[in-house]
Scaffold this motif. Structure first.
Motif, mmCIF file in Angstrom:
data_model
loop_
_atom_site.group_PDB
_atom_site.id
_atom_site.type_symbol
_atom_site.label_atom_id
_atom_site.label_comp_id
_atom_site.label_asym_id
_atom_site.label_seq_id
_atom_site.Cartn_x
_atom_site.Cartn_y
_atom_site.Cartn_z
ATOM 1 N N UNK A 231 15.150 71.897 23.391
ATOM 2 C CA UNK A 231 15.621 72.073 24.857
ATOM 3 C C UNK A 231 16.705 73.209 24.384
ATOM 4 N N UNK A 232 16.914 74.208 25.364
ATOM 5 C CA UNK A 232 18.021 75.082 24.960
ATOM 6 C C UNK A 232 19.081 75.332 26.271
ATOM 7 N N UNK A 233 20.337 74.941 25.807
ATOM 8 C CA UNK A 233 21.473 75.111 26.974
ATOM 9 C C UNK A 233 22.379 76.262 26.624
ATOM 10 N N UNK A 234 22.524 77.364 27.447
ATOM 11 C CA UNK A 234 23.465 78.578 27.036
ATOM 12 C C UNK A 234 24.541 78.616 28.240
ATOM 13 N N UNK A 235 25.281 79.488 27.807
ATOM 14 C CA UNK A 235 26.476 79.937 28.928
ATOM 15 C C UNK A 235 26.277 81.354 28.868
ATOM 16 N N UNK A 236 26.441 82.003 30.171
ATOM 17 C CA UNK A 236 26.715 83.393 30.569
ATOM 18 C C UNK A 236 25.845 83.527 31.856
ATOM 19 N N UNK A 237 24.306 83.563 31.707
ATOM 20 C CA UNK A 237 23.748 83.945 33.022
ATOM 21 C C UNK A 237 23.398 85.568 33.043
ATOM 22 N N UNK A 238 23.140 86.155 31.958
ATOM 23 C CA UNK A 238 23.046 87.635 31.910
ATOM 24 C C UNK A 238 21.577 87.535 32.325
ATOM 25 N N UNK A 239 21.111 88.671 32.753
ATOM 26 C CA UNK A 239 19.636 89.078 33.077
ATOM 27 C C UNK A 239 18.671 88.532 32.212
ATOM 28 N N UNK A 240 18.818 88.989 30.829
ATOM 29 C CA UNK A 240 17.964 88.273 29.714
ATOM 30 C C UNK A 240 17.807 86.883 29.661
ATOM 31 N N UNK A 241 19.147 86.200 29.634
ATOM 32 C CA UNK A 241 19.214 84.779 29.500
ATOM 33 C C UNK A 241 18.556 84.351 30.969
ATOM 34 N N UNK A 242 18.644 84.802 32.229
ATOM 35 C CA UNK A 242 17.995 83.952 33.358
ATOM 36 C C UNK A 242 16.787 84.341 33.368
ATOM 37 N N UNK A 243 16.154 85.338 32.788
ATOM 38 C CA UNK A 243 14.580 85.765 32.660
ATOM 39 C C UNK A 243 14.064 84.708 31.738
ATOM 40 N N UNK A 244 14.627 84.360 30.575
ATOM 41 C CA UNK A 244 14.196 83.242 29.612
ATOM 42 C C UNK A 244 14.289 82.018 30.371
ATOM 43 N N UNK A 245 15.297 81.735 31.071
ATOM 44 C CA UNK A 245 15.394 80.366 31.771
ATOM 45 C C UNK A 245 14.071 80.342 32.830
ATOM 46 N N UNK A 246 13.988 81.435 33.619
ATOM 47 C CA UNK A 246 12.987 81.518 34.721
ATOM 48 C C UNK A 246 11.326 81.231 34.095
ATOM 49 N N UNK A 247 11.318 81.764 32.682
ATOM 50 C CA UNK A 247 10.021 81.441 32.082
ATOM 51 C C UNK A 247 10.004 80.066 31.289
ATOM 52 N N UNK A 248 11.050 79.281 31.470
ATOM 53 C CA UNK A 248 11.009 77.965 30.706
ATOM 54 C C UNK A 248 11.271 78.028 29.375
ATOM 55 N N UNK A 249 11.869 79.135 28.958
ATOM 56 C CA UNK A 249 12.274 79.075 27.683
ATOM 57 C C UNK A 249 13.731 78.380 27.266
ATOM 58 N N UNK A 250 14.481 78.683 28.185
ATOM 59 C CA UNK A 250 15.678 77.901 28.209
ATOM 60 C C UNK A 250 15.707 76.976 29.260
ATOM 61 N N UNK A 251 16.706 75.786 29.218
ATOM 62 C CA UNK A 251 16.434 74.673 30.299
ATOM 63 C C UNK A 251 17.599 74.568 31.217
ATOM 64 N N UNK A 252 18.816 75.318 30.962
ATOM 65 C CA UNK A 252 19.877 75.303 31.431
ATOM 66 C C UNK A 252 20.904 76.302 31.314
ATOM 67 N N UNK A 253 21.400 77.057 32.383
ATOM 68 C CA UNK A 253 22.563 77.958 31.852
ATOM 69 C C UNK A 253 23.680 77.949 32.547
ATOM 70 N N UNK A 254 25.029 77.688 32.134
ATOM 71 C CA UNK A 254 26.209 77.683 32.842
ATOM 72 C C UNK A 254 26.658 79.144 32.812
ATOM 73 N N UNK A 255 27.046 79.643 34.116
ATOM 74 C CA UNK A 255 27.402 80.942 34.479
ATOM 75 C C UNK A 255 28.728 81.257 33.862
ATOM 76 N N UNK A 256 28.922 82.622 33.248
ATOM 77 C CA UNK A 256 30.141 82.970 33.071
ATOM 78 C C UNK A 256 30.191 84.406 33.499
ATOM 79 N N UNK A 257 30.922 84.499 34.540
ATOM 80 C CA UNK A 257 30.965 85.892 35.329
ATOM 81 C C UNK A 257 31.809 87.087 34.571
ATOM 82 N N UNK A 258 31.039 88.201 34.083
ATOM 83 C CA UNK A 258 31.897 89.111 33.471
ATOM 84 C C UNK A 258 32.346 90.122 34.550
#
Ligand code: AHR
Length: 317
Positions: free
Chosen positions: A246-273
């Motif tokens: 399982x993968x947890x990351x921080x940021x929620x940029x488009x590439x991260x969100x795409x991987x999350x929506x595809x099930x490759x990441x499990x949870x992302x905490x947003x950091x607003x740039x």
């Protein structure tokens, strides 16, 4: 630009910025010393600052420090020499800023910290600090894992991909995460190393973890880019990211969100740039000699896989 910013800019153009050492007749001159271009987050942050400066009529002098503190210090010194109205920077690491901040203060040039903090005891060395609560981000990541592993009986082996050594988001995201999992002794960080907030760094460190650490259950990456690098390493090792590990990351940029929506990441905490507009508003007030809060915290959320699918079409970065 807000009405407040417009009026503050107008004030400064009329010469109300008496504390400032110089500047142009047309508006504010800002020297901005950026960390670098290490991540998708940073690219979005740079664009936000540049766009907001243009919209606010701020003359922006921009430097990319390539993740080196000495380059940021050089840039700040050059802004002092150029007598800009205000200096803003995102400190690559937390410590070692007192001397150059004192030089800016002696030259009567206000400094705004954006995104990352410094650990200077003398808080009069900067006017305000605009950015995320990184401890809270790490806490959200840990709390999700505690909930997600509630039904797991045995050990949960976590590997951590840390951000740049000594950087505020690396220190704070580690602290927040560790606090959140502390009451659950079966959740253990078995490996922790820096991947320097880059995709290649995340990949390289994850390859080493996969070779030397048996039974990795979870990757906690301090940003999306390192998580995306880890995905490449996990797939190359014949495992399925998001399922086997399982993968947890921080940021929620488009590439991260795409991987999350595809099930490759499990949870992302947003950091607003997208700090540009708030930064220009604060700069206008500071230059006009108005009071500003010592700390301005960015509002943020977090995303599950389902929430990522919903949010992606309207994601701005
Ligand atoms: O300081 C913010 C962090 O810096 C972001 O999470 C990361 O992606 C960036 O490099």
């Amino acid at each position: 630009m807000t009405a407040l910013a417009v009026s503050a800019l107008a004030l400064s153009a009329c010469g109300a910025s008496s504390d400032s050492a110089g500047g142009s007749e047309d508006g504010i001159t800002m020297g901005f010393a950026q960390v670098g271009a290490e991540s998708g987050w940073r690219t979005a942050n740079t664009k936000s600052v540049q766009d907001a400066a243009e919209a606010a009529g701020v003359d922006l002098k921009f430097t990319d420090a390539q993740q080196k503190q000495e380059n940021q210090i050089k840039a700040i010194r050059s802004y002092i020499q150029q007598k800009v109205d205000v200096i803003a920077f995102s400190p690559v690491v937390e410590s070692g800023w007192d001397t150059v901040l004192k030089e800016a203060k002696d030259a009567n040039i206000p400094v705004i910290l954006t995104d990352r903090a410094v650990d200077s005891a003398d808080t009069t060395l900067y006017a305000t600090f605009l950015g995320s609560d990184f401890v809270e981000e790490g806490k959200k990541a840990g709390e999700w894992l505690v909930e997600d592993s509630a039904a797991v009986d045995g050990p949960v082996n976590i590997v951590e991909l840390q951000g740049t050594t000594g950087a505020a988001p690396a220190l704070d995201r580690k602290e927040g995460f560790e606090k959140a999992i502390a009451a659950n002794p079966n959740l253990q960080i078995v490996q922790s190393q820096t991947g320097d907030f880059t995709r290649s760094g995340g990949k390289q460190v994850m390859e080493a973890f996969l070779k030397n650490t048996p039974d990795i259950d979870v990757v906690y990456a301090h940003n999306d880019d390192m998580g995306l690098g880890a995905i490449e390493a996990i797939e190359a090792a014949g495992k399925v990211p998001g399922k086997d590990i399982k993968i947890i990351t921080v940021d929620a940029v488009k590439d991260g969100m795409t991987a999350l929506s595809e099930g490759k990441i499990n949870y992302i905490v947003e950091c607003n740039p997208l700090l540009g507009e708030q930064l220009m508003d604060l700069a206008a007030k500071v230059v006009a000699g108005e009071e500003v809060p010592e700390r301005v915290v960015t509002e943020e959320t977090a995303f599950t896989q389902e929430q990522a699918k919903e949010a992606l079409p309207n994601r701005k970065y």
